[in-house]
Design an enzyme around this catalytic site. Structure first.
Site, PDB file in Angstrom:
ATOM      1  N   GLU A 157       0.846  -1.195   0.000  1.00 12.76           N
ATOM      2  CA  GLU A 157       0.000   0.000   0.000  1.00 12.76           C
ATOM      3  C   GLU A 157       0.882   1.246   0.000  1.00 12.76           C
ATOM      4  OE1 GLU A 157      -3.250   0.439  -0.522  1.00 12.76           O
ATOM      5  OE2 GLU A 157      -2.494   2.469  -0.585  1.00 12.76           O
ATOM      6  N   GLU A 161      -0.895   9.070   4.660  1.00 12.09           N
ATOM      7  CA  GLU A 161      -1.836   9.588   5.654  1.00 12.09           C
ATOM      8  C   GLU A 161      -2.025  11.074   5.383  1.00 12.09           C
ATOM      9  OE1 GLU A 161      -0.729   8.506   9.643  1.00 12.09           O
ATOM     10  OE2 GLU A 161      -0.587   6.405   9.077  1.00 12.09           O
ATOM     11  N   ASN A 217       9.803   3.788  -0.034  1.00  9.53           N
ATOM     12  CA  ASN A 217       9.834   4.554   1.215  1.00  9.53           C
ATOM     13  C   ASN A 217      11.256   4.951   1.603  1.00  9.53           C
ATOM     14  OD1 ASN A 217       7.151   4.752   1.633  1.00  9.53           O
ATOM     15  ND2 ASN A 217       7.044   3.405   3.409  1.00  9.53           N
ATOM     16  N   PHE A 258       8.893  16.640  -2.124  1.00  5.81           N
ATOM     17  CA  PHE A 258       9.760  16.014  -1.121  1.00  5.81           C
ATOM     18  C   PHE A 258      11.104  16.700  -0.975  1.00  5.81           C
ATOM     19  CE2 PHE A 258       8.633  12.230   1.286  1.00  5.81           C
ATOM     20  CZ  PHE A 258       7.276  12.217   0.999  1.00  5.81           C
ATOM     21  N   GLY A 266       8.948  11.337  10.340  1.00  6.64           N
ATOM     22  CA  GLY A 266       8.444  10.485  11.423  1.00  6.64           C
ATOM     23  C   GLY A 266       7.363   9.602  10.843  1.00  6.64           C
ATOM     24  N   CYS A 269       5.670   4.745   9.093  1.00  3.14           N
ATOM     25  CA  CYS A 269       6.251   4.003   7.965  1.00  3.14           C
ATOM     26  C   CYS A 269       7.739   4.255   7.744  1.00  3.14           C
ATOM     27  CB  CYS A 269       5.471   4.316   6.706  1.00  3.14           C
ATOM     28  SG  CYS A 269       3.805   3.629   6.756  1.00  3.14           S
ATOM     29  N   LYS A 272      10.418   2.916  10.393  1.00  2.00           N
ATOM     30  CA  LYS A 272      10.516   1.455  10.528  1.00  2.00           C
ATOM     31  C   LYS A 272      10.890   0.790   9.206  1.00  2.00           C
ATOM     32  CE  LYS A 272       5.782  -0.207   9.884  1.00  2.00           C
ATOM     33  NZ  LYS A 272       5.987  -0.817   8.587  1.00  2.00           N
ATOM     34  N   ARG A 337       2.761   8.557  15.642  1.00  2.00           N
ATOM     35  CA  ARG A 337       3.838   7.573  15.749  1.00  2.00           C
ATOM     36  C   ARG A 337       5.148   8.193  15.230  1.00  2.00           C
ATOM     37  NH1 ARG A 337       0.518   2.504  13.257  1.00  2.00           N
ATOM     38  NH2 ARG A 337      -0.338   4.159  11.970  1.00  2.00           N
TER      39      ARG A 337
HETATM   40  P1  NAD Z   1      -2.326   0.251  12.645  1.00  3.65           P
HETATM   41  O1  NAD Z   1      -1.550  -0.033  13.855  1.00  3.65           O
HETATM   42  O2  NAD Z   1      -3.023   1.569  12.477  1.00  3.65           O
HETATM   43  O3  NAD Z   1      -3.433  -0.891  12.422  1.00  3.65           O
HETATM   44  C1  NAD Z   1      -3.210  -2.244  12.624  1.00  3.65           C
HETATM   45  C2  NAD Z   1      -4.471  -2.869  13.218  1.00  3.65           C
HETATM   46  O4  NAD Z   1      -4.314  -4.293  13.298  1.00  3.65           O
HETATM   47  C3  NAD Z   1      -4.772  -2.405  14.653  1.00  3.65           C
HETATM   48  O5  NAD Z   1      -6.081  -1.878  14.692  1.00  3.65           O
HETATM   49  C4  NAD Z   1      -4.645  -3.679  15.488  1.00  3.65           C
HETATM   50  O6  NAD Z   1      -5.550  -3.717  16.568  1.00  3.65           O
HETATM   51  C5  NAD Z   1      -4.988  -4.739  14.456  1.00  3.65           C
HETATM   52  N1  NAD Z   1      -4.541  -6.089  14.788  1.00  3.65           N
HETATM   53  C6  NAD Z   1      -3.418  -6.501  15.424  1.00  3.65           C
HETATM   54  N2  NAD Z   1      -3.402  -7.842  15.526  1.00  3.65           N
HETATM   55  C7  NAD Z   1      -4.539  -8.298  14.942  1.00  3.65           C
HETATM   56  C8  NAD Z   1      -5.084  -9.582  14.715  1.00  3.65           C
HETATM   57  N3  NAD Z   1      -4.467 -10.684  15.108  1.00  3.65           N
HETATM   58  N4  NAD Z   1      -6.292  -9.668  14.101  1.00  3.65           N
HETATM   59  C9  NAD Z   1      -6.936  -8.567  13.689  1.00  3.65           C
HETATM   60  N5  NAD Z   1      -6.464  -7.317  13.874  1.00  3.65           N
HETATM   61  C10 NAD Z   1      -5.275  -7.185  14.482  1.00  3.65           C
HETATM   62  O7  NAD Z   1      -1.312   0.032  11.428  1.00  3.65           O
HETATM   63  P2  NAD Z   1      -1.364   0.713   9.970  1.00  3.65           P
HETATM   64  O8  NAD Z   1      -0.769   2.070  10.014  1.00  3.65           O
HETATM   65  O9  NAD Z   1      -2.703   0.527   9.390  1.00  3.65           O
HETATM   66  O10 NAD Z   1      -0.318  -0.219   9.197  1.00  3.65           O
HETATM   67  C11 NAD Z   1      -0.614  -1.548   8.856  1.00  3.65           C
HETATM   68  C12 NAD Z   1       0.447  -2.017   7.857  1.00  3.65           C
HETATM   69  O11 NAD Z   1       0.380  -1.230   6.667  1.00  3.65           O
HETATM   70  C13 NAD Z   1       1.886  -1.879   8.361  1.00  3.65           C
HETATM   71  O12 NAD Z   1       2.646  -2.944   7.850  1.00  3.65           O
HETATM   72  C14 NAD Z   1       2.342  -0.572   7.738  1.00  3.65           C
HETATM   73  O13 NAD Z   1       3.737  -0.531   7.555  1.00  3.65           O
HETATM   74  C15 NAD Z   1       1.636  -0.620   6.404  1.00  3.65           C
HETATM   75  N6  NAD Z   1       1.397   0.696   5.807  1.00  3.65           N
HETATM   76  C16 NAD Z   1       0.988   1.742   6.574  1.00  3.65           C
HETATM   77  C17 NAD Z   1       0.737   2.971   5.962  1.00  3.65           C
HETATM   78  C18 NAD Z   1       0.287   4.163   6.774  1.00  3.65           C
HETATM   79  O14 NAD Z   1       0.336   5.265   6.238  1.00  3.65           O
HETATM   80  N7  NAD Z   1      -0.134   3.993   8.016  1.00  3.65           N
HETATM   81  C19 NAD Z   1       0.904   3.126   4.569  1.00  3.65           C
HETATM   82  C20 NAD Z   1       1.295   2.033   3.832  1.00  3.65           C
HETATM   83  C21 NAD Z   1       1.544   0.822   4.441  1.00  3.65           C
END
Ligand code: NAD
Length: 447
Positions: A157, A161, A217, A258, A266, A269, A272, A337
């Site tokens: 993805e 945000e 990233n 950028f 920060g 993403c 980490k 975060r």
């Molecule tokens: P987040 O922490 O906001 O959401 C993760 C969710 O998963 C939480 O609500 C948590 O309660 C839930 N969860 C944990 N264990 C679970 C389980 N066993 N069953 C069901 N739900 C469970 O994380 P996020 O920011 O949405 O990121 C998710 C992934 O996407 C990460 O790998 C991140 O690197 C990637 N990502 C994030 C973004 C971003 O902008 N936030 C963009 C691209 C990719």
């Protein structure tokens, strides 16, 4: 199409809602009961511009539902997305316990003979799709065969945000790493409505798809960090980073985006993902030197303003009180975060200072982390009351054109430390502020 999304955080909720928007029936699953209760009762759990409207509509029209039960949520799903956390483990590598934990459960729940596409939407290291497939097959008691009963697809993805809905509904590209034609066809059908303007769906092997996300990233984090170092050089050599940025960015090969210096990247993403790619490289016996430098420079950059603040106050800021505008790691989100503001707060508190902060969306999240150690203001101006200086950590639009005479009358000292270069130098000079920004001239009244 019937879709399940496991993990209903920033990515899961946006993806689930946007998939429902094109007519799919989506069930979002999460282990957080409180979150699922809120969402089921129609209350959105994150701040993301434009999301609430789509969420309300699809919930009302019955295309979007929420549950804590994996077995219930995946029932009849053709595609199951994993949008689970992949936080850094102790050694910096991506911790796959959430992803592989759910994969094991799926091994017991998936029906043999009914082809299901399992999609890694989480950002995961190269080789994870294979691990997920193995975890599913190994836990199925011999019932499920990879490539026959299911295929694990990498579909990283790229949403940002703050503009996540727009990015999701009109992605620059969709990357799909799949090994079976059936999975490719199902994924192509799902994403068709989102790429009608002609942006590409790029099919590739799973490993390349997994690496694409980390490469993208890490490249962006490197671009930001490069500009932060250019900004430092500008300060030392008497150049203006805004001019340099414009001069560089008008070259098509570089591009305008950028290139804005600031107080470091920060968010959930970049920090980490850079760390995880460096770790993957190390495991492959490769020393990814650029990434090591990017991480080191960014650590310093997050608190780059603090020595400037201390110097202004003669070295000691114990007993000083600071107004802090902006807490989210970037504007238009409530995500905190790895937000630079949190690091600045910690440095100020360690030095014996106090802080009154304001952020349009992120204050409740920060309160959960820092408790009563700082105070939270009801407006940007309230934060300025009795403050010895103003610090700006996030470039929310509402901070860009404040009433400067009000700012000036509320502050004890007319000093602004701007980590996002929001203000015009000439205006700061004209208004007799002490004004410190990033990579630009320091404005000192009467000089
Ligand atoms: P987040 O922490 O906001 O959401 C993760 C969710 O998963 C939480 O609500 C948590 O309660 C839930 N969860 C944990 N264990 C679970 C389980 N066993 N069953 C069901 N739900 C469970 O994380 P996020 O920011 O949405 O990121 C998710 C992934 O996407 C990460 O790998 C991140 O690197 C990637 N990502 C994030 C973004 C971003 O902008 N936030 C963009 C691209 C990719």
């Amino acid at each position: 199409m019937k879709i399940a999304v496991v993990g209903t955080g920033y990515v899961g909720l946006v993806s689930g809602t946007c998939f429902a928007e094109t007519g799919n029936h989506v069930t979002c699953i999460d282990i957080d009961q409180r979150k699922i209760d809120k969402l089921s009762s129609g209350t959105i759990t994150i701040y993301e511009p434009g999301l609430e409207r789509l969420f309300d509509r699809n919930l009302k029209e019955g295309r979007l539902s929420f549950t804590t039960s994996l077995s219930e949520g995946i029932k009849d799903a053709v595609i199951i997305f994993l949008a689970l956390p992949t936080p850094p483990g102790e050694d910096g590598s991506a911790d796959l316990k959430y992803v592989l934990g759910v994969a094991k459960d799926l091994g017991q729940l998936l029906e043999p003979g009914k082809f299901t596409v399992i999609v890694d939407k989480s950002t995961v290291p190269v080789g994870t799709a294979d691990k997920v497939a193995k975890a599913i097959a190994d836990n199925s008691g011999g019932k499920l065969q990879d490539g026959v009963d299911f295929d694990v697809v990498s579909n990283p993805e790229f949403l940002r945000e703050g503009v996540a809905v727009e990015d999701f509904m009109k992605p620059d590209r969709v990357v799909i790493g799949a090994s079976t034609d059936q999975a490719k066809q199902i994924m192509g059908q799902l994403y068709g409505p989102y790429v009608r303007q002609g942006n590409p769906i790029i099919n590739m092997d799973k490993r390349s798809a997994e690496l694409t996300k980390y490469a993208a990233n890490s490249f962006l984090a490197t671009k930001i960090t490069f500009m932060n170092e250019i900004a430092r050089i500008c300060e030392l050599l008497g150049a203006d980073v805004d001019m340099v940025r414009k001069g560089m960015g008008s070259d098509d090969r570089i591009g305008k985006r950028f290139l804005f210096p600031g107080i470091g990247y920060g968010g959930s993403c970049f920090p980490k993902d850079v760390q995880a790619l460096a770790k993957s490289a190390e495991e492959a016996n490769y020393d990814f030197r650029i990434l090591e430098s990017v991480m080191n420079v960014n650590e310093e950059q997050k608190v780059y303003l603090v020595p400037k603040i201390k110097k202004y106050f003669g070295g000691d800021i114990a007993g000083k009180h600071f107004a802090l505008w902006g807490l989210a790691f970037k504007p238009n989100t409530d995500d905190i975060r790895e937000a630079p503001a949190l690091y600045i707060i910690q440095e100020l508190l360690n030095a014996g200072a106090t802080v009154s902060a304001y952020d349009p969306e992120a204050m409740p999240n920060v309160k959960e982390v820092v408790g009563e150690t700082i105070t939270f203001a009801g407006s940007p101006y309230e934060a300025l009351e009795n403050a010895d200086a103003l610090i700006i950590a996030t470039e929310w639009n509402e901070f860009r054109t404040p009433d400067f005479s009000k700012v000036s009358s509320l502050l004890n000292n007319k000093a602004i430390f701007d980590g996002r270069n929001l203000f015009d130098l000439a205006q700061m000079r004209q208004m007799d502020f002490y004004y410190f920004s990033i990579g630009r001239e320091t404005i000192i009244p009467n000089k």
